[in-house]
Scaffold this motif. Structure first.
Motif, PDB file in Angstrom:
ATOM      1  N   THR A  94      20.644  21.416   1.609  1.00 12.00           N
ATOM      2  CA  THR A  94      20.849  19.970   1.648  1.00 12.00           C
ATOM      3  C   THR A  94      19.607  19.251   1.145  1.00 12.00           C
ATOM      4  O   THR A  94      18.557  19.857   0.920  1.00 12.00           O
ATOM      5  CB  THR A  94      21.151  19.495   3.078  1.00 12.00           C
ATOM      6  OG1 THR A  94      20.029  19.815   3.918  1.00 12.00           O
ATOM      7  CG2 THR A  94      22.393  20.173   3.628  1.00 12.00           C
ATOM      8  N   GLU A 109      30.032  15.941   4.888  1.00  7.93           N
ATOM      9  CA  GLU A 109      30.951  15.213   5.762  1.00  7.93           C
ATOM     10  C   GLU A 109      31.759  14.237   4.920  1.00  7.93           C
ATOM     11  O   GLU A 109      31.217  13.560   4.056  1.00  7.93           O
ATOM     12  CB  GLU A 109      30.176  14.428   6.827  1.00  7.93           C
ATOM     13  CG  GLU A 109      29.387  15.283   7.790  1.00  7.93           C
ATOM     14  CD  GLU A 109      28.517  14.445   8.711  1.00  7.93           C
ATOM     15  OE1 GLU A 109      28.348  13.237   8.429  1.00  7.93           O
ATOM     16  OE2 GLU A 109      28.004  14.987   9.694  1.00  7.93           O
ATOM     17  N   ARG A 150      22.948  15.025   4.292  1.00 11.65           N
ATOM     18  CA  ARG A 150      24.207  15.660   4.672  1.00 11.65           C
ATOM     19  C   ARG A 150      25.095  15.920   3.454  1.00 11.65           C
ATOM     20  O   ARG A 150      26.319  15.913   3.540  1.00 11.65           O
ATOM     21  CB  ARG A 150      24.953  14.807   5.705  1.00 11.65           C
ATOM     22  CG  ARG A 150      24.431  14.952   7.114  1.00 11.65           C
ATOM     23  CD  ARG A 150      24.551  16.391   7.648  1.00 11.65           C
ATOM     24  NE  ARG A 150      25.949  16.781   7.835  1.00 11.65           N
ATOM     25  CZ  ARG A 150      26.468  17.910   7.392  1.00 11.65           C
ATOM     26  NH1 ARG A 150      25.736  18.785   6.718  1.00 11.65           N
ATOM     27  NH2 ARG A 150      27.741  18.191   7.612  1.00 11.65           N
ATOM     28  N   SER A 207      34.026  18.103   8.215  1.00 12.67           N
ATOM     29  CA  SER A 207      32.643  18.476   7.907  1.00 12.67           C
ATOM     30  C   SER A 207      32.555  19.973   7.638  1.00 12.67           C
ATOM     31  O   SER A 207      33.417  20.744   8.062  1.00 12.67           O
ATOM     32  CB  SER A 207      31.706  18.097   9.057  1.00 12.67           C
ATOM     33  OG  SER A 207      31.999  18.858  10.212  1.00 12.67           O
TER      34      SER A 207
END
Length: 213
Positions: free
Chosen positions: A29, A70, A89, A128
């Motif tokens: 990420t 997500e 994220r 997610s």
């Protein structure tokens, strides 16, 4: 069967090997937050949506696939080439394998990743994902020449699809313009007709009064 599966089957009739993403790619990420975005930033900033923001610093300089961690799971995919920043994220998948074309991998994710994720889920939707869900995804690895030929075909197909959508939108706007113009003309004609009718009635009344005299 998806278009990419059809092309792989056609160009590799004897079949191909499938490789686990975690064995051939770096997955991780970013560290940025949406509030770090600036309106006219120097670099693209990938968050958890189809919209690409801008930012004045970059974290990575590479070819990669970017997907949200997500929201929009299996629906949002970005292909990145160059310097960019990434939301904390959102995931980047950067392939280091010399025998794998990153754009080919992008198309594989685009057509098959959602089905794979749903097969692992306990419900009908996935809100997610985590890193192991990405690294355990398998993609076909035909010869590099075949991968590039498939990318060329799919790029052309996408380009033609975009052109068609643009033409349809232009036709829709043209139709709307002429429809509105016609309705406006009809309203103007009706108004003019009413005014002419009133004028004729007034004129007729004058003649009738004159005749009585």
């Amino acid at each position: 069967m998806s278009k990419i599966e059809e092309l792989v089957a056609k160009l590799c009739p004897n079949g191909v090997n499938f490789t686990r993403v975690g064995d051939i790619a770096s997955v991780g990420t970013g560290s940025k937050d949406r509030k770090d975005a600036v309106l006219d930033g120097a670099y693209p900033f990938y968050v958890r949506s189809k919209e690409v923001l801008r930012i004045n610093s970059y974290e990575f300089d590479e070819e990669a696939i970017v997907i949200p961690g997500e929201g929009g799971i299996g629906e949002i995919f970005h292909f990145v080439s160059g310097k960019y920043a990434l939301h904390q994220r959102a995931y980047r998948i950067s392939f280091k394998h010399k025998q794998l074309d990153s754009k080919f991998a992008y198309y594989c994710f685009s057509v098959s990743f959602k089905k794979f994720i749903l097969s692992k889920a306990v419900s009908a939707t996935v809100t997610s994902i985590r890193k192991p869900m990405i690294t355990d995804f398998y993609i076909p690895v035909p010869p590099l020449k075949v991968q590039r030929e498939i990318v060329k075909v799919l790029d052309t197909f996408i380009h033609l699809e975009i052109e068609l959508q643009a033409e349809l939108e232009a036709r829709r706007r043209q139709y709307q313009y002429y429809r509105d113009a016609l309705l406006s003309f009809d309203e103007s004609t009706a108004q003019a007709s009413k005014q002419a009718s009133k004028q004729a009635s007034k004129q007729a009344s004058k003649y009738m009064v004159g005749d009585r005299r």
